[in-house]
Design an enzyme around this catalytic site. Sequence first.
Site, PDB file in Angstrom:
ATOM      1  N   ASN A  35     -20.411  41.540  13.829  1.00  0.00           N
ATOM      2  CA  ASN A  35     -21.820  42.041  13.890  1.00  0.00           C
ATOM      3  C   ASN A  35     -22.658  40.869  13.953  1.00  0.00           C
ATOM      4  OD1 ASN A  35     -23.763  44.003  13.828  1.00  0.00           O
ATOM      5  ND2 ASN A  35     -22.555  45.375  12.523  1.00  0.00           N
TER       6      ASN A  35
ATOM      7  N   HIS B 160     -18.567  18.783   1.127  1.00  0.00           N
ATOM      8  CA  HIS B 160     -19.107  17.304   0.901  1.00  0.00           C
ATOM      9  C   HIS B 160     -18.662  16.940  -0.425  1.00  0.00           C
ATOM     10  CE1 HIS B 160     -21.707  17.738   4.362  1.00  0.00           C
ATOM     11  NE2 HIS B 160     -22.021  18.756   4.171  1.00  0.00           N
TER      12      HIS B 160
ATOM     13  N   THR C 233     -13.174  32.065  -2.595  1.00  0.00           N
ATOM     14  CA  THR C 233     -12.926  30.717  -2.822  1.00  0.00           C
ATOM     15  C   THR C 233     -11.305  30.433  -2.772  1.00  0.00           C
ATOM     16  OG1 THR C 233     -12.726  31.229  -5.378  1.00  0.00           O
ATOM     17  CG2 THR C 233     -14.864  30.726  -4.197  1.00  0.00           C
ATOM     18  N   LYS C 234     -10.475  31.382  -2.855  1.00  0.00           N
ATOM     19  CA  LYS C 234      -9.074  31.192  -2.894  1.00  0.00           C
ATOM     20  C   LYS C 234      -8.473  32.113  -2.027  1.00  0.00           C
ATOM     21  CE  LYS C 234      -9.064  29.374  -7.779  1.00  0.00           C
ATOM     22  NZ  LYS C 234      -8.498  29.783  -9.059  1.00  0.00           N
TER      23      LYS C 234
ATOM     24  N   ARG D 118      -7.307  45.878  -5.956  1.00  0.00           N
ATOM     25  CA  ARG D 118      -6.190  46.610  -5.845  1.00  0.00           C
ATOM     26  C   ARG D 118      -5.432  46.633  -4.273  1.00  0.00           C
ATOM     27  NH1 ARG D 118      -7.315  51.046  -2.537  1.00  0.00           N
ATOM     28  NH2 ARG D 118      -9.467  51.650  -2.037  1.00  0.00           N
TER      29      ARG D 118
END
Length: 204
Positions: free
Chosen positions: A85, A115, A165-166, A183
């Site tokens: 989108n 960075h 982030t993971k 879940r």
Amino acid sequence: MSKMKEKMHSCELYMPFDEEILNEQLDRLELLYDYNSTRPHDGEKREKLLKKMFAEIGENCYIEPPFHANFGGAHCHFGNGVYANFNLTCVDDTHIYVGDHTMIGPNVTIATAGHPILPSLREKGYQYNAEVRIGKNCWLGTGVIVLPGVSIGDNTVVGAGSVVTKDLPANVVAVGNPCRVLRPIGEKDGEFYFKDKKIDIEKL
């Protein structure tokens, strides 16, 4: 190929202002400018441009302009039937892989560039890049941010506004900042598509 350009795809520190890198980047951004200048009925023109812009792009992909990308999609690898989108931003300083039939909501950012934390290195302009991999048949909700080096498994849904982030496994619903598994996708999802709204297979 310059030494700096070689480092772009190896997660090493490099200087993104290398002349060879900048010249290629500007050429790629010219194509991106053309894509974002197309009109709604220019479907065939958009398809041809995407094939020039992207490292790989499958059949029946739709990317709603405006599309933003550091290298104009040059390091993006999209499978078949990918839908994005408005305002998808791909910080594609290195490779971004998106599997077949994945859906991407408005204002999503997929970033490969980072960075160093050390101020003296940032002051000099150093950068590193880590590739991102998103599986098949995923759904990234509105405003999702995917950070460098992340992988997301097949069929996974990432809730709106999440910051990934993971790595996320396949077949889960994940939400939040930082994004966590809420879940697994289960039997209830085969019965209801939204809150108490039941799926009527016979009518589909």
